[in-house]
Design a protein around this motif. Sequence first.
Motif, PDB file in Angstrom:
ATOM      1  N   PHE A  89      44.442  31.570  21.242  1.00  0.00           N
ATOM      2  CA  PHE A  89      43.148  31.100  21.730  1.00  0.00           C
ATOM      3  C   PHE A  89      42.173  30.871  20.578  1.00  0.00           C
ATOM      4  CE2 PHE A  89      42.691  32.301  26.512  1.00  0.00           C
ATOM      5  CZ  PHE A  89      43.719  31.429  26.802  1.00  0.00           C
ATOM      6  N   ASP A 151      47.746  38.987  26.117  1.00  0.00           N
ATOM      7  CA  ASP A 151      46.330  38.925  26.488  1.00  0.00           C
ATOM      8  C   ASP A 151      45.433  39.497  25.383  1.00  0.00           C
ATOM      9  OD1 ASP A 151      47.516  41.318  27.097  1.00  0.00           O
ATOM     10  OD2 ASP A 151      46.513  41.609  29.010  1.00  0.00           O
ATOM     11  N   TYR A 152      45.887  40.596  24.747  1.00  0.00           N
ATOM     12  CA  TYR A 152      45.122  41.140  23.616  1.00  0.00           C
ATOM     13  C   TYR A 152      45.136  40.160  22.456  1.00  0.00           C
ATOM     14  CZ  TYR A 152      45.308  45.576  26.057  1.00  0.00           C
ATOM     15  OH  TYR A 152      45.169  46.556  26.985  1.00  0.00           O
ATOM     16  N   ILE A 155      42.538  37.506  22.801  1.00  0.00           N
ATOM     17  CA  ILE A 155      41.192  37.963  22.460  1.00  0.00           C
ATOM     18  C   ILE A 155      41.029  38.099  20.949  1.00  0.00           C
ATOM     19  CG2 ILE A 155      39.631  39.933  22.624  1.00  0.00           C
ATOM     20  CD1 ILE A 155      40.724  40.257  25.497  1.00  0.00           C
ATOM     21  N   LEU A 373      54.587  31.982  31.475  1.00  0.00           N
ATOM     22  CA  LEU A 373      53.454  32.273  32.345  1.00  0.00           C
ATOM     23  C   LEU A 373      53.222  33.760  32.523  1.00  0.00           C
ATOM     24  CD1 LEU A 373      54.113  29.516  35.003  1.00  0.00           C
ATOM     25  CD2 LEU A 373      52.338  29.529  33.270  1.00  0.00           C
ATOM     26  N   GLU A 374      54.158  34.570  32.046  1.00  0.00           N
ATOM     27  CA  GLU A 374      53.996  36.021  32.173  1.00  0.00           C
ATOM     28  C   GLU A 374      53.510  36.589  30.850  1.00  0.00           C
ATOM     29  OE1 GLU A 374      54.380  37.591  34.954  1.00  0.00           O
ATOM     30  OE2 GLU A 374      55.267  35.950  36.107  1.00  0.00           O
ATOM     31  N   LEU A 375      52.771  37.680  30.930  1.00  0.00           N
ATOM     32  CA  LEU A 375      52.320  38.348  29.711  1.00  0.00           C
ATOM     33  C   LEU A 375      53.497  39.063  29.071  1.00  0.00           C
ATOM     34  CD1 LEU A 375      49.073  39.961  31.087  1.00  0.00           C
ATOM     35  CD2 LEU A 375      49.233  37.965  29.645  1.00  0.00           C
TER      36      LEU A 375
ATOM     37  N   PHE B  26      39.752  44.389  34.780  1.00  0.00           N
ATOM     38  CA  PHE B  26      41.009  44.365  34.027  1.00  0.00           C
ATOM     39  C   PHE B  26      41.949  45.454  34.504  1.00  0.00           C
ATOM     40  CE2 PHE B  26      43.669  45.986  30.570  1.00  0.00           C
ATOM     41  CZ  PHE B  26      44.411  44.855  30.308  1.00  0.00           C
ATOM     42  N   GLY B  30      44.744  43.819  36.390  1.00  0.00           N
ATOM     43  CA  GLY B  30      45.687  43.607  35.295  1.00  0.00           C
ATOM     44  C   GLY B  30      45.408  42.358  34.481  1.00  0.00           C
ATOM     45  N   PHE B  32      42.449  40.100  32.114  1.00  0.00           N
ATOM     46  CA  PHE B  32      41.129  39.931  31.526  1.00  0.00           C
ATOM     47  C   PHE B  32      40.430  38.774  32.228  1.00  0.00           C
ATOM     48  CE2 PHE B  32      42.896  42.002  27.622  1.00  0.00           C
ATOM     49  CZ  PHE B  32      42.008  43.052  27.613  1.00  0.00           C
ATOM     50  N   PHE B  34      37.902  36.004  31.649  1.00  0.00           N
ATOM     51  CA  PHE B  34      37.104  35.302  30.648  1.00  0.00           C
ATOM     52  C   PHE B  34      35.802  34.764  31.226  1.00  0.00           C
ATOM     53  CE2 PHE B  34      40.919  35.354  28.080  1.00  0.00           C
ATOM     54  CZ  PHE B  34      40.381  35.514  26.819  1.00  0.00           C
ATOM     55  N   GLY B  91      50.616  36.497  34.438  1.00  0.00           N
ATOM     56  CA  GLY B  91      49.416  36.925  33.739  1.00  0.00           C
ATOM     57  C   GLY B  91      48.764  35.830  32.914  1.00  0.00           C
ATOM     58  N   LEU B  95      45.012  34.207  33.129  1.00  0.00           N
ATOM     59  CA  LEU B  95      44.134  34.159  31.964  1.00  0.00           C
ATOM     60  C   LEU B  95      43.569  32.748  31.767  1.00  0.00           C
ATOM     61  CD1 LEU B  95      43.764  36.659  30.234  1.00  0.00           C
ATOM     62  CD2 LEU B  95      45.297  35.674  28.554  1.00  0.00           C
ATOM     63  N   PHE B 224      34.332  42.379  25.079  1.00  0.00           N
ATOM     64  CA  PHE B 224      35.748  42.681  24.821  1.00  0.00           C
ATOM     65  C   PHE B 224      35.840  43.752  23.753  1.00  0.00           C
ATOM     66  CE2 PHE B 224      37.048  38.339  26.470  1.00  0.00           C
ATOM     67  CZ  PHE B 224      37.714  38.862  27.566  1.00  0.00           C
ATOM     68  N   ILE B 228      37.647  47.273  24.225  1.00  0.00           N
ATOM     69  CA  ILE B 228      38.814  47.619  23.413  1.00  0.00           C
ATOM     70  C   ILE B 228      38.539  48.839  22.547  1.00  0.00           C
ATOM     71  CG2 ILE B 228      40.172  46.802  21.449  1.00  0.00           C
ATOM     72  CD1 ILE B 228      40.199  44.055  22.890  1.00  0.00           C
ATOM     73  N   LEU B 232      40.898  51.147  27.246  1.00  0.00           N
ATOM     74  CA  LEU B 232      40.932  50.470  28.535  1.00  0.00           C
ATOM     75  C   LEU B 232      41.195  51.392  29.711  1.00  0.00           C
ATOM     76  CD1 LEU B 232      42.690  47.383  27.190  1.00  0.00           C
ATOM     77  CD2 LEU B 232      40.671  47.306  28.616  1.00  0.00           C
TER      78      LEU B 232
END
Lengths: 376, 292
Positions: A89, A151-152, A155, A373-375, B26, B30, B32, B34, B91, B95, B224, B228, B232
């Motif tokens: 991202f 996901d982390y 960010i 599509l999955e984390l 979250f 499960g 985040f 945005f 997930g 997102l 965030f 963090i 969490l």
Amino acid sequence: MNIRTSRVVAADGVGAGVGAVPSARARRWPARLVAGVLVVAAFLWVAASNDFGPTSVAAMLPVLTTAAVYSVAATGLNLQFGHGGLLNFGFVAFMAVGAYTTVMLIPHRQGPDSSEFGGIVPLIIAVLVAMVIASLLGLVFAIPAIRLRSDYLAIVMIALAEIVRVVLKNIEPVSGGVYGMLGYSSELQQFRPGIVNTLARNINTQGFQLWLLIVGWVCLFVCTIGIALLMKTPWGKLLRAVRDDEDAVRSLGKNPTIIKLQTLMIGGAIGGLSGALLAFQLSQINPDVFMPQVTFFVFAVVIVGGTGTSWGPAVGGIIFWVLLTQTGAFISENVGSNSAASALRYILVGLMMVLIIVFRPQGLLGRREDVVLELK
Amino acid sequence: MLDQLSNGILLGAIIAMTSVGLSLIFSVTGSFNFAHGDLVTLGAMMAVLFAAVLSIPVWLALIIAVAVGAVVGFLLDLVMFRPMRRAGVGGITMLVATLGLSLIVRYAILAVGGPEPKTLPIARQHVTSYFGLGFTRIALIVIVATVVILVGFGLFLTRSALGTAMRAVASNRTLAAASGINIERIISTTWAIGGALAATGGVMLALTQLVYWDMGFQLLLLMFAGVIVGGLSSPFGAMVGGFVIGVVTQLSVTLPYIKDHNDLKIAVALLAMVLVLFLRPQGLLGRRVRLS
């Protein structure tokens, strides 16, 4: 050794989508037809809004130039996210580093008093250096990419990109600060052949605009074909195998860490190139050009065209930017207010992202099984 | 230095207030969110709309803004996220969808409200000294209110039946369902509470500074960071993390180069977040959670 292992991976079905069987190829032609029709429709839409008159072609040029810049970026992001499954991202950071490095190395003006800076190297070397620096930034991005869940990772990468932007904004002696850099466009335009000017006159446009378009699309074709060939090599197959099942790849004695690192570096270099193109398209840059939104636009281009495909970024770029500029023009004619019109364009991008990722995550050209599509 | 400390405590209170909702959503869903920053902006804008445009008394406008936030959170779940859960999307889909939602909400606010900064109709505040630190009275009220609300919220999570059910869904959805908890109802309640918490944060921003259309998004990365850094898995983590990030951000302004380049404080805060993710991924207060 390299080749043999990846064949094993493919044969095991671990690298899903690696062995392109004829039937799978046959299944894809409807999607390609639809994509082709949409691209043609996009051209016709622009022409129609100029009443198919002599300005039609000229009106298409800026849109196609922007499309090329973003498609080059999307090619880099597609390598990382589409082929490699890395949810980057913060892609705009590569573009920022590419743009700034290129401009710094060629003659330009910068800062509050527009002071002159001489060039250090020829343009082509400057762009190559910019790509190298951007790929070194990929090395930095690789540290979180190896350790964190996606996901982390997303960010951290936005954060890293924001750090790059804020730092560029605050090292005025180097980057020109908020005033940025300008006055470097001629460095690209001086290479413009005379025939481009003649051609431009015939289609009612200006030479510099046509030259930007040509350079952008040549870069796009080189990147697209380069990545397409790369994905056919054992390295490409291994990358997709890492995306689909990292543990299986590790169990075959391959190192997923190294391949992720290389992916971020190659994608970063392409991002750097797109940043250089963006700099020439805008003819001046400042840190706020590289807001996080740019990453989301590049993402939208990848998603529209088809995540994990070779030609998705190019197709997505054309369709995305025609849609955006045409609706933008439509809104400002009918709503009037320009700030509301540009806001509505962003709303459209958001809507497109939500609808496509939910209902057709593979975009126009992709295959569902190629989209992570999955984390993980 | 002391000025920056009091600014930091105020910023920390606001980050804590906003990041608790983010961390709640979250941990229960499960994913985040945005769009959380833009829900914060929405809360601030609602407060301005009711107080300044519709001339409702400020205290009532603030309450209405929070209620609107809860309704928006609930509706978002109803029309967008519940259908997505039903369809079993992954997930990353979630997102990217919240990312799209954030663009929609942010620019809808811009299209309707315009780019000009807005204010609540409250009197100009003077700085007075409390405990050796200078605060305006409103700032002090915001800080105290934040602590009270967050402690109350912590008690709600740990003591009440609903709060316990939320934590149960957060820690193990299957087991929670097996013990008779209605998962869907808990998740939609979570969205409503998350929306209300975001709007509360927005209201506090509106009380202490000018209201911009993208203020929440500007704050999102710091939220965030708060989540963090705090960890969490702990309800109090986001609160502590928020205060830590707020104070670190403002105190960094006293550092040599940053003194003249205030923007860089954001970079310092984000760097702190990245470092925490590497050195102590579970956060300051969290228990060890799975990171791949």
